[in-house]
Each structure stands twice: as structure tokens, then as C-alpha cells.
Write a protein that holds these residues in place. Sequence first.
Motif, PDB file in Angstrom:
ATOM      1  N   SER A 520     -53.952 -50.443 -17.992  1.00 63.48           N
ATOM      2  CA  SER A 520     -55.016 -51.306 -18.511  1.00 63.48           C
ATOM      3  C   SER A 520     -54.916 -51.384 -20.015  1.00 63.48           C
ATOM      4  CB  SER A 520     -56.386 -50.744 -18.111  1.00 63.48           C
ATOM      5  OG  SER A 520     -56.584 -49.497 -18.736  1.00 63.48           O
ATOM      6  N   THR A 521     -55.554 -52.359 -20.591  1.00 63.63           N
ATOM      7  CA  THR A 521     -55.521 -52.541 -22.040  1.00 63.63           C
ATOM      8  C   THR A 521     -56.149 -51.363 -22.748  1.00 63.63           C
ATOM      9  OG1 THR A 521     -55.679 -54.919 -21.687  1.00 63.63           O
ATOM     10  CG2 THR A 521     -56.159 -54.105 -23.918  1.00 63.63           C
ATOM     11  N   ASP A 522     -57.265 -50.870 -22.221  1.00 62.62           N
ATOM     12  CA  ASP A 522     -57.947 -49.737 -22.861  1.00 62.62           C
ATOM     13  C   ASP A 522     -57.068 -48.492 -22.840  1.00 62.62           C
ATOM     14  OD1 ASP A 522     -60.065 -51.324 -23.316  1.00 62.62           O
ATOM     15  OD2 ASP A 522     -61.214 -50.675 -21.550  1.00 62.62           O
ATOM     16  N   ALA A 523     -56.379 -48.305 -21.758  1.00 68.59           N
ATOM     17  CA  ALA A 523     -55.532 -47.130 -21.655  1.00 68.59           C
ATOM     18  C   ALA A 523     -54.411 -47.189 -22.660  1.00 68.59           C
ATOM     19  CB  ALA A 523     -54.987 -46.998 -20.241  1.00 68.59           C
ATOM     20  N   ARG A 524     -53.867 -48.428 -22.908  1.00 66.13           N
ATOM     21  CA  ARG A 524     -52.762 -48.546 -23.841  1.00 66.13           C
ATOM     22  C   ARG A 524     -53.195 -48.232 -25.267  1.00 66.13           C
ATOM     23  NH1 ARG A 524     -47.995 -50.652 -22.604  1.00 66.13           N
ATOM     24  NH2 ARG A 524     -47.660 -51.590 -20.566  1.00 66.13           N
ATOM     25  N   THR A 525     -54.391 -48.526 -25.617  1.00 60.44           N
ATOM     26  CA  THR A 525     -54.836 -48.321 -26.992  1.00 60.44           C
ATOM     27  C   THR A 525     -55.505 -46.972 -27.188  1.00 60.44           C
ATOM     28  OG1 THR A 525     -56.916 -49.406 -26.449  1.00 60.44           O
ATOM     29  CG2 THR A 525     -55.168 -50.782 -27.343  1.00 60.44           C
ATOM     30  N   GLY A 526     -55.925 -46.309 -26.170  1.00 57.86           N
ATOM     31  CA  GLY A 526     -56.596 -45.033 -26.359  1.00 57.86           C
ATOM     32  C   GLY A 526     -56.558 -44.151 -25.147  1.00 57.86           C
ATOM     33  N   GLY A 527     -55.644 -44.380 -24.209  1.00 51.56           N
ATOM     34  CA  GLY A 527     -55.606 -43.588 -22.984  1.00 51.56           C
ATOM     35  C   GLY A 527     -54.754 -42.339 -23.143  1.00 51.56           C
ATOM     36  N   MET A 528     -54.329 -41.795 -22.000  1.00 50.62           N
ATOM     37  CA  MET A 528     -53.532 -40.565 -21.978  1.00 50.62           C
ATOM     38  C   MET A 528     -52.321 -40.772 -21.087  1.00 50.62           C
ATOM     39  SD  MET A 528     -55.324 -38.345 -23.824  1.00 50.62           S
ATOM     40  CE  MET A 528     -54.917 -36.678 -23.334  1.00 50.62           C
ATOM     41  N   LEU A 529     -51.164 -40.310 -21.572  1.00 44.56           N
ATOM     42  CA  LEU A 529     -49.982 -40.276 -20.730  1.00 44.56           C
ATOM     43  C   LEU A 529     -50.061 -39.067 -19.814  1.00 44.56           C
ATOM     44  CD1 LEU A 529     -47.137 -41.106 -23.278  1.00 44.56           C
ATOM     45  CD2 LEU A 529     -48.111 -42.614 -21.544  1.00 44.56           C
ATOM     46  N   LYS A 530     -49.644 -39.260 -18.577  1.00 42.58           N
ATOM     47  CA  LYS A 530     -49.707 -38.170 -17.605  1.00 42.58           C
ATOM     48  C   LYS A 530     -48.294 -37.800 -17.176  1.00 42.58           C
ATOM     49  CE  LYS A 530     -51.322 -38.816 -13.389  1.00 42.58           C
ATOM     50  NZ  LYS A 530     -52.262 -38.984 -12.263  1.00 42.58           N
ATOM     51  N   HIS A 579     -53.968 -31.712 -22.802  1.00 42.26           N
ATOM     52  CA  HIS A 579     -54.457 -30.620 -21.963  1.00 42.26           C
ATOM     53  C   HIS A 579     -53.651 -30.587 -20.672  1.00 42.26           C
ATOM     54  CE1 HIS A 579     -56.944 -34.129 -20.861  1.00 42.26           C
ATOM     55  NE2 HIS A 579     -56.889 -33.651 -19.630  1.00 42.26           N
ATOM     56  N   ILE A 580     -53.731 -29.444 -19.989  1.00 39.17           N
ATOM     57  CA  ILE A 580     -52.930 -29.225 -18.791  1.00 39.17           C
ATOM     58  C   ILE A 580     -53.816 -28.721 -17.671  1.00 39.17           C
ATOM     59  CG2 ILE A 580     -52.296 -26.912 -19.614  1.00 39.17           C
ATOM     60  CD1 ILE A 580     -49.637 -27.222 -18.122  1.00 39.17           C
ATOM     61  N   ASN A 581     -53.571 -29.220 -16.465  1.00 43.27           N
ATOM     62  CA  ASN A 581     -54.295 -28.784 -15.266  1.00 43.27           C
ATOM     63  C   ASN A 581     -53.290 -28.245 -14.253  1.00 43.27           C
ATOM     64  OD1 ASN A 581     -56.748 -29.622 -16.300  1.00 43.27           O
ATOM     65  ND2 ASN A 581     -56.615 -31.669 -15.377  1.00 43.27           N
ATOM     66  N   VAL A 582     -53.776 -27.382 -13.380  1.00 45.97           N
ATOM     67  CA  VAL A 582     -52.938 -26.852 -12.317  1.00 45.97           C
ATOM     68  C   VAL A 582     -53.700 -26.946 -11.003  1.00 45.97           C
ATOM     69  CG1 VAL A 582     -53.712 -24.472 -12.769  1.00 45.97           C
ATOM     70  CG2 VAL A 582     -51.589 -24.860 -11.511  1.00 45.97           C
ATOM     71  N   ILE A 594     -49.933 -32.721 -17.008  1.00 45.74           N
ATOM     72  CA  ILE A 594     -50.107 -32.670 -18.460  1.00 45.74           C
ATOM     73  C   ILE A 594     -50.557 -34.042 -18.938  1.00 45.74           C
ATOM     74  CG2 ILE A 594     -48.902 -32.354 -20.660  1.00 45.74           C
ATOM     75  CD1 ILE A 594     -47.000 -30.472 -19.139  1.00 45.74           C
ATOM     76  N   TYR A 595     -51.557 -34.020 -19.826  1.00 42.15           N
ATOM     77  CA  TYR A 595     -52.083 -35.260 -20.392  1.00 42.15           C
ATOM     78  C   TYR A 595     -51.817 -35.241 -21.893  1.00 42.15           C
ATOM     79  CZ  TYR A 595     -54.539 -35.746 -15.950  1.00 42.15           C
ATOM     80  OH  TYR A 595     -54.844 -35.863 -14.614  1.00 42.15           O
ATOM     81  N   LEU A 596     -51.160 -36.319 -22.386  1.00 45.32           N
ATOM     82  CA  LEU A 596     -50.844 -36.435 -23.806  1.00 45.32           C
ATOM     83  C   LEU A 596     -51.443 -37.734 -24.338  1.00 45.32           C
ATOM     84  CD1 LEU A 596     -47.077 -35.396 -23.693  1.00 45.32           C
ATOM     85  CD2 LEU A 596     -48.987 -34.005 -24.506  1.00 45.32           C
ATOM     86  N   PRO A 597     -51.960 -37.722 -25.571  1.00 46.83           N
ATOM     87  CA  PRO A 597     -52.557 -38.952 -26.123  1.00 46.83           C
ATOM     88  C   PRO A 597     -51.480 -39.987 -26.460  1.00 46.83           C
ATOM     89  CG  PRO A 597     -52.539 -37.202 -27.761  1.00 46.83           C
ATOM     90  CD  PRO A 597     -52.087 -36.568 -26.481  1.00 46.83           C
ATOM     91  N   VAL A 598     -51.819 -41.236 -26.271  1.00 41.30           N
ATOM     92  CA  VAL A 598     -50.900 -42.323 -26.634  1.00 41.30           C
ATOM     93  C   VAL A 598     -51.211 -42.780 -28.043  1.00 41.30           C
ATOM     94  CG1 VAL A 598     -50.725 -43.035 -24.233  1.00 41.30           C
ATOM     95  CG2 VAL A 598     -52.410 -44.127 -25.719  1.00 41.30           C
ATOM     96  N   ILE A 599     -50.285 -43.527 -28.648  1.00 36.73           N
ATOM     97  CA  ILE A 599     -50.508 -44.059 -29.990  1.00 36.73           C
ATOM     98  C   ILE A 599     -50.512 -45.574 -29.905  1.00 36.73           C
ATOM     99  CG2 ILE A 599     -49.498 -42.064 -31.139  1.00 36.73           C
ATOM    100  CD1 ILE A 599     -46.914 -43.626 -31.446  1.00 36.73           C
ATOM    101  N   ALA A 600     -51.036 -46.205 -30.947  1.00 36.55           N
ATOM    102  CA  ALA A 600     -51.116 -47.673 -30.982  1.00 36.55           C
ATOM    103  C   ALA A 600     -49.710 -48.264 -30.980  1.00 36.55           C
ATOM    104  CB  ALA A 600     -51.881 -48.122 -32.232  1.00 36.55           C
ATOM    105  N   PRO A 601     -49.537 -49.465 -30.454  1.00 32.90           N
ATOM    106  CA  PRO A 601     -48.197 -50.057 -30.355  1.00 32.90           C
ATOM    107  C   PRO A 601     -47.462 -50.131 -31.676  1.00 32.90           C
ATOM    108  CG  PRO A 601     -49.770 -51.295 -29.044  1.00 32.90           C
ATOM    109  CD  PRO A 601     -50.567 -50.308 -29.825  1.00 32.90           C
ATOM    110  N   ASP A 602     -48.188 -50.437 -32.779  1.00 33.75           N
ATOM    111  CA  ASP A 602     -47.493 -50.586 -34.053  1.00 33.75           C
ATOM    112  C   ASP A 602     -47.015 -49.246 -34.610  1.00 33.75           C
ATOM    113  OD1 ASP A 602     -50.005 -49.647 -34.415  1.00 33.75           O
ATOM    114  OD2 ASP A 602     -50.461 -50.865 -36.176  1.00 33.75           O
TER     115      ASP A 602
END
Length: 738
Positions: A520-530, A579-582, A594-602
Motif C-alpha cells: 500500500s502507499t502508506d506502507a511504502r512511505t512509513g511501513g515496515m519490511l518483514k 523489532h523481532i518476534n518468535v 524481523i521488522y525493519l523500517p523503510v525509507i522514503a523513495p528519494d
Amino acid sequence: MKLSLRTKVSLVITAIIIVISGISTYLFTTAHSSSKEKGRIQRGAALSYALSAAASEGLLKEDLSLIKKASSLINADDVTLVQVYSNIWSIVDAYPFDQLKSPPHPDAMEHFQSSSTPFHVEHKDGYDFYTPIEFKASEKAPGITIGFVRLILSTHSIKQEIREAVAVYVLISAVITLIAIVSINILIGRLVVRPVMNLHRSVADFKNGVLDRETVPSPHAAVELKDLTREFNLLFRTLKDREEQLVASDRRIRSLFERVEHGIFRLDRSGAIIEANDRFRSLFGDAQELCEILLGDNTSPDCLRRAIEDSALHQDNKAVARNGVELMVSLSLYPEKDAMGTVVGFDGYVIDITEKKRLEERLVRAQKMEAIGTLAGGLAHDYNNLLTAILGYSSMLLKKLQAHEPFYKPVSIIHEAAKRGAELGRKILTVTRKEQREVKPLDLNEIVRTSLELLHRSLPKDIEIVTRLADGLPLTQADPSQLQQVIINLAVNARDAMPGGGKLVIETSLSGADVNGGPSTDARTGGMLKLSVADNGSGIDTETQARIFDPFFTTKDIGKGTGLGLYIVHSIVHNHGGHINVYSEPSHGTQFTIYLPVIAPDAGTTTVPETTEVTGSGTILVIDDEPHVREMCRDMLGALGYTVLLAEDGPSGLQIYRADHRKIDLVILDMIMPKMGGPEVFTALKTIDPAAKVLLYSGYSNSSLDGIDELLKRGVAGFIQKPFSTEDISLAIKKALS
């Protein structure tokens, strides 16, 4: 029969008074009797003399009636017999007359044979007195014995008198003795016995622990007993204070004995446990002997013997806990001896050092891993030096060959293999280096693919690796080497959970994706990579899951795991803002997410670096201890248009630079060399010419080299890592010379 002090004192005083009274009575009666007898003897002597004088006149005149003239003497109550004898002991007269023929005493007759002095004899009824009757012709003429007078005095009256006197005296003495006994007993009782008994009761009460106040001395007690009572009160206060101190000290010691984390115990001389604190019982339950705790049948007797021989014993030993688990304990044992030096028992304590030993094993393993990493880094450095020549010469050959020529394919394969080898060397350095995070925008899928190349070589063939990487993922800000380490650590854990083989699934996706799978658009600008790493191995129970991220916690046997893998994973993810879950179930596998923050496209846009060769001119001095690398640099840089000077080490390079530094435009310097390292050579070059331009290179990456940042601040023109291509070195030279 046990007598009281009062009774004993009374009996002693009574006995003493009675003895004294008896002795005094005896002495009095003896003296009185002696006095009476002396008086009787004196009286008898006087009467006998008077009768002798009267009889002397009668004998001379042959007038026997003269004896009767002394009738006043003869008729005395105590006179029982009077006789007058001639000088030849023939009887002349007697009173009473019926005793006329009573013979004289033989001792008297014998006495007067040799003496003319009066004589008397004592017998049971009285005294028998004999006095000679003398005649003198003139006053100056000597006396002539003409006869003897005999007088017997009776002692009956005297004895009666003595008996009466003794009776009176004994009575008086008995009364006085009784009064003395009563008086002295009363006096001693008040002055001595009663205060002593009071003090005795106080001592007994104090001994029994019921005395709660000081003893008050009797006002009538003797001064010494008052002083003794005061001393007892002082002793009572002192002992009371010391008792309270001892009780408080015992309470503290007992509290310490029970609260200390060590298992404290006492043994008899055979090793049986006499006393133990709660910590000891919590470790070993109701063990009765040291042999039941320490492993090995002969361990306990042996340690007792050694403790006796060495006066103390300190050793690490294996022990069996109350639940049957094997522990490592530190045992200290001290023999206890009596006054004769005989061992009567042992004091000791045990410390559970199982966890400490495990930590030491993990630390040693971690140090071994660090050493292995250092060794691997060194090998990778040498490996990169070798590949530098292979990659350099193969790239130069490829430029001279056409695709249809017969050697083009072999050289191309060599070149590609060298490139792959160089990439592998970089990955080894990435995993083993010690460096701060190099955070930059990166593609998570690319990190997974890079990690897979290492995993395929390290995981067993019976583990199937499945990847499900979502396309079009945004970038994340991360350190590539650390993120790669996270994937490798999780994969190694999964391998250990599947000793008989299994499936390892690595997935990437974007958290918050829509139903169709597109982010989703929101995820791309402020979501988390899993990032998900899952296995179908043995799984983890709930209790263990609560501790898996703790440092040094491991369920593996000693020597088979450091307990740091998941701790490092957790730290890396946390430091990257993720953060990390098990999720796991025993026998149903484990999944780490594992969840990592994404960065803006630019933020992730990067410029594609220029890869074409850049020719140039000028003189370049190459200082490197590897001959193949030196020769490759000569040929590679010569083809680019540069004049190349070579030096095999730092001193020879400085000598060349000192001679021709005005002609030398750039120095390419290896960081790791014998004799003089790169930093020392750089300092010397700057001393010769402060404007010297120096380009550093090494088989290590710049982040793995200590002091590289300082050298860059001091004027190093750039850094390039071996192995490098012609394009890489040409661009680095252009940048350094510009």
C-alpha cells in the motif's frame, strides 16, 4: 543426705562450743580436784605434825594419855585412824582402839629406814600420813626419832564436794553453752548465712536464666559479704550485657548462615553431615553424607584425607543435586581439631559454579570464534592479494582478445571466477570484521541473495532452502554486513534444530500489504519490511522462549554453543530501529519474524558510478610487498598511460621517493607490509613532501583497518580495496590526482 549451709554452719558452731565447754569443764574439775587434794595433804601433814608433837611428850613421860589431849584433832570427821608407834614400829596407842593392831604401810617402813622426813601414801579411801616423833636433849642438840605417828584422813567428803562442784559447773556450762550456741547461730545467720544463702539463690537463678534484677545485700551482712554481693551484681550486669551481645551476634551469624548464597555445612570426622544451611539443603536436599553429594565413590574420603593433610582443601568437583542434575561446585573444607590436635570434624561450604563454568566455556568458545574470525580475515586478506593479480591480468587479457578467439573463453571464465572469489573474500571480511555500522540504503532482497551464497556452502545438503522474496520492496536504512549476520545466525539456529534434515524458508514482504499482495502507499512511505526465517525442526517450549534473547543463554551442551547468536540478532535488529518476534511450538518448528523500517523513495536513490576506464599521464610509485601485485600494477597502469615505479617495501619506496619526489605525482601504498606498515610509510612521505599524494589499498576493507579514518583526515587521497579492476583503479587515481 544433703545439708543446707545454715545446718552445716550450726552443726559446726555447736560442735566447737560443746568441745570448748567440755574442755573447760574438764580443766575446771581437774584443777578443783587437784586443789582439794593439795588442801587435804596439807591438812593431813599439819594434823600429823601436831599429833607427833603431842605424842613426843607422852612417849618421854610414858604417859599414853597425851594422845587423848589431841582429841580435838582425833575427833575430826575426816580422821578415820590415829596410831602411835615406837621407833621399832611396835604399836603404842590407837584411835579408835579396835584398830590398834592395824599394821603400818610397808612403803612407810621402807621410807623411814633411810629418811626422817614425813611420808604419806594415797589409797582408795583417803591418805595415810606418817610423821616421825623426835626428841631433842637441848635446843641445839640433833633430834632423835623415838617413834612414829600415823594419821589416816578420809577423802569421802572431798569427793562428795568435788562431785557437787562438778555438777554445778557442768550445769552452768551447759546453760552457757546453749545460750552461746543459740546466740552465735542467730548472729552468724544474720551476718553470714542469710546473705550467703541470698547470694546463692541469686547465683542459682542466674544460672537457670530466671534472674531479672540485681541482688540487694542484707543491711546486717558483713562488709565482706556486701562487697561480694556488689561484685556479683557487677558480674551479673557484665554477663547480662555479654549475653545480650552474644545473642545478637548469634542471631546475626545465624541470619548470615541462612541467607548466604553458599551452601554451608558441618561434618563429623567420618564425613556425615551434622548441620547445613537452607542453601545447602536447596541444592542437595536431605543428603546425610558428603559421599552422597560428590561424584565418585572415593571422592569424599579422599577430600577428607587431603583436608587433614593440608589443613584446608579448595577444589572444584562434580556433585549431584537433589533433582539428580549434575552440578559443578567449588568445595572448601577445613578440619576442626580439639586441644590435643585430633580431628573431630570438618567445616566447609560449596558454591554452585555450574553457570560460571558454562559462561567460561562460552567465553572461551566466543574467544575461539573471535580468533577464527581474525584468522579468516587474515586469510581473506591474503586471498584478495592473490586475486588482485589474477583479476587484473585477466581483465587486461580480455581487452586484448576478441570473443571469437580460442583463449577468450578460458580467460573470461578465469576473470569471472576471480570476480566471484573477490566477492566471496569481501563477504568473509564483512562477517569477520570489527567495525561500526555502515548504515546506507539497501535492498533487503539483495542481502538475502548474498547470504544464500554463504548458506549453500555451510548448511548440510539434507536441508532444503526455500526463498519467497516479494518484488518491488522499498529500501531500508541498514548495515549490510550486520543484516547479513542476522540471516546467517538465524539459519544456523534452524540448522541445529533440524539435525536430521528439513526445510528452511526465508521470506521477505512488506508489512501492511493489501489483499492482492501489492504494498500500500502508506506502507511504502512509513511501513515496515518483514523478514521471516522459519524451519520445521524441534521447536522451542514456552519457558525457553522467554530467555532465548538473553546473553549466554543456550540449551545446547557445553562446548556446542556460545549463547550469543540470538542475543546478537536481537541487538542488531534493535539498533536498526526494528523489532523481532518468535513463534514456536515443540516438534512443530520455529519462525523468527524481523521488522525493519523503510525509507522514503528519494532516500534510496543512488547514482550509478562511472565504470569506464580513465587514462592519464604522470609518474606513479607503487609500494607493495607482493611481487605479483606490483607487476600487475605496472602493466595495468602502464596501459592507462602512466609511468610506474615499483618498490618492494617501505624503506625502498621511501628511498625512491626521496630521490625523485618532484617527478612522482602519486604514491599507491599497501597498508599491510613487513618492516614498515602503510601508516608509517605515509608519515615518512609527508615528512619528505607535505604535498605528497598517497592512495592506499589493502586486502582488508577500509572499515576493518585501524587508523584509516585518521589517515584520511591527515591527507590520504583515497582508499581502494583489493582485488580491483582496471576501471576501479583508474577512477581512484583520477580522483586522487584531481
